[in-house]
Design a protein around this motif. Structure first.
Motif, mmCIF file in Angstrom:
data_model
loop_
_atom_site.group_PDB
_atom_site.id
_atom_site.type_symbol
_atom_site.label_atom_id
_atom_site.label_comp_id
_atom_site.label_asym_id
_atom_site.label_seq_id
_atom_site.Cartn_x
_atom_site.Cartn_y
_atom_site.Cartn_z
ATOM 1 N N GLY A 34 25.492 22.826 -22.315
ATOM 2 C CA GLY A 34 25.997 22.311 -21.055
ATOM 3 C C GLY A 34 25.087 22.472 -19.851
ATOM 4 N N VAL A 35 23.860 22.946 -20.049
ATOM 5 C CA VAL A 35 22.929 23.080 -18.925
ATOM 6 C C VAL A 35 21.602 22.398 -19.237
ATOM 7 C CG1 VAL A 35 23.956 25.226 -18.057
ATOM 8 C CG2 VAL A 35 22.019 25.327 -19.627
ATOM 9 N N VAL A 36 20.886 22.064 -18.182
ATOM 10 C CA VAL A 36 19.567 21.456 -18.289
ATOM 11 C C VAL A 36 18.545 22.479 -17.823
ATOM 12 C CG1 VAL A 36 18.058 19.591 -17.517
ATOM 13 C CG2 VAL A 36 20.517 19.157 -17.830
ATOM 14 N N SER A 37 17.756 22.992 -18.754
ATOM 15 C CA SER A 37 16.660 23.895 -18.411
ATOM 16 C C SER A 37 15.405 23.061 -18.183
ATOM 17 C CB SER A 37 16.402 24.899 -19.532
ATOM 18 O OG SER A 37 17.526 25.729 -19.713
ATOM 19 N N ASN A 64 16.646 21.531 -8.820
ATOM 20 C CA ASN A 64 16.738 20.387 -9.724
ATOM 21 C C ASN A 64 17.534 20.757 -10.981
ATOM 22 O OD1 ASN A 64 15.901 18.478 -11.844
ATOM 23 N ND2 ASN A 64 14.416 17.726 -10.364
ATOM 24 N N ALA A 65 17.182 21.865 -11.615
ATOM 25 C CA ALA A 65 17.848 22.263 -12.861
ATOM 26 C C ALA A 65 19.326 22.589 -12.632
ATOM 27 C CB ALA A 65 17.130 23.465 -13.475
ATOM 28 N N VAL A 100 13.081 27.460 -16.089
ATOM 29 C CA VAL A 100 14.245 27.614 -15.215
ATOM 30 C C VAL A 100 15.484 27.388 -16.066
ATOM 31 C CG1 VAL A 100 15.422 26.809 -13.148
ATOM 32 C CG2 VAL A 100 12.922 26.687 -13.266
ATOM 33 N N THR A 101 16.330 28.428 -16.173
ATOM 34 C CA THR A 101 17.533 28.340 -16.995
ATOM 35 C C THR A 101 18.763 28.538 -16.114
ATOM 36 O OG1 THR A 101 16.297 29.250 -18.856
ATOM 37 C CG2 THR A 101 18.713 29.258 -19.030
ATOM 38 N N GLU A 115 23.756 29.258 -10.630
ATOM 39 C CA GLU A 115 22.643 30.182 -10.444
ATOM 40 C C GLU A 115 21.619 29.896 -11.529
ATOM 41 O OE1 GLU A 115 23.814 34.360 -12.303
ATOM 42 O OE2 GLU A 115 25.337 33.642 -10.893
ATOM 43 N N ALA A 116 20.415 30.412 -11.356
ATOM 44 C CA ALA A 116 19.368 30.187 -12.345
ATOM 45 C C ALA A 116 18.446 31.381 -12.414
ATOM 46 C CB ALA A 116 18.558 28.933 -11.997
ATOM 47 N N GLU A 117 17.929 31.602 -13.602
ATOM 48 C CA GLU A 117 16.883 32.600 -13.817
ATOM 49 C C GLU A 117 15.590 31.842 -14.062
ATOM 50 O OE1 GLU A 117 16.127 36.543 -16.455
ATOM 51 O OE2 GLU A 117 16.791 34.766 -17.551
ATOM 52 N N VAL A 118 14.519 32.278 -13.410
ATOM 53 C CA VAL A 118 13.203 31.677 -13.609
ATOM 54 C C VAL A 118 12.326 32.729 -14.270
ATOM 55 C CG1 VAL A 118 11.252 30.512 -12.531
ATOM 56 C CG2 VAL A 118 13.538 30.324 -11.502
ATOM 57 N N THR A 119 11.709 32.352 -15.398
ATOM 58 C CA THR A 119 10.853 33.293 -16.114
ATOM 59 C C THR A 119 9.444 32.733 -16.251
ATOM 60 O OG1 THR A 119 11.507 32.385 -18.261
ATOM 61 C CG2 THR A 119 12.768 34.290 -17.445
#
Length: 138
Positions: A34-37, A64-65, A100-101, A115-119
């Motif tokens: 259900g998400v766009v990384s 964007n993500a 970006v997740t 929210e998003a985590e960027v690695t």
């Protein structure tokens, strides 16, 4: 000459281009759970004057993500960003895989929260949160 490494399994060329992101290509995305990384291999067009990935680029791709992820869940709606916050936890270096997740926190009829985590090569380099206004198409 710079060699592009293949993106991780599950990623393919990003399905949504815009004049803003065109100079940053190639960008990749993955639709899952259900998400766009969104991901990319950091190179010179992504760098700031200090030689690591520019925070503005990280912010734009997080926006964007998260927005695309909300849009995927709210079929028939478009979204506009109401607020965006980014906390930078470390730097992302050239050559690293940046990913970006997003995570959707709440989907409403007028607002969406995410929210998003960027690695960078799997290590956290930023976290973001955003609120989006849902605009229903007639």
């Amino acid at each position: 000459m710079e060699t592009q490494l293949a993106p991780p399994v599950g990623f393919s060329r990003h399905f949504r281009q815009s004049p803003l992101t065109d100079p940053w290509e190639p960008l990749y995305s993955r639709k899952e759970a259900g998400v766009v990384s969104i991901g990319f291999r950091a190179s010179a067009p992504h760098a700031n004057s200090r030689g690591f990935v520019h925070g503005g680029m990280i912010s734009a791709l997080a926006d964007n993500a998260m927005g695309l992820s909300c849009g995927q869940s709210l079929e028939g709606a478009s979204l506009v960003t109401v607020s965006l916050g980014v906390d930078f936890l470390g730097s992302a270096q050239l050559g690293q895989w940046i990913e970006v997740t997003p995570r959707l926190n709440r989907l409403g009829s007028t607002l969406c929260f995410a929210e998003a985590e960027v690695t960078a090569d799997g290590q956290p380099c930023a976290k973001a949160h955003a609120t989006f206004r849902v605009v229903r198409r007639s």
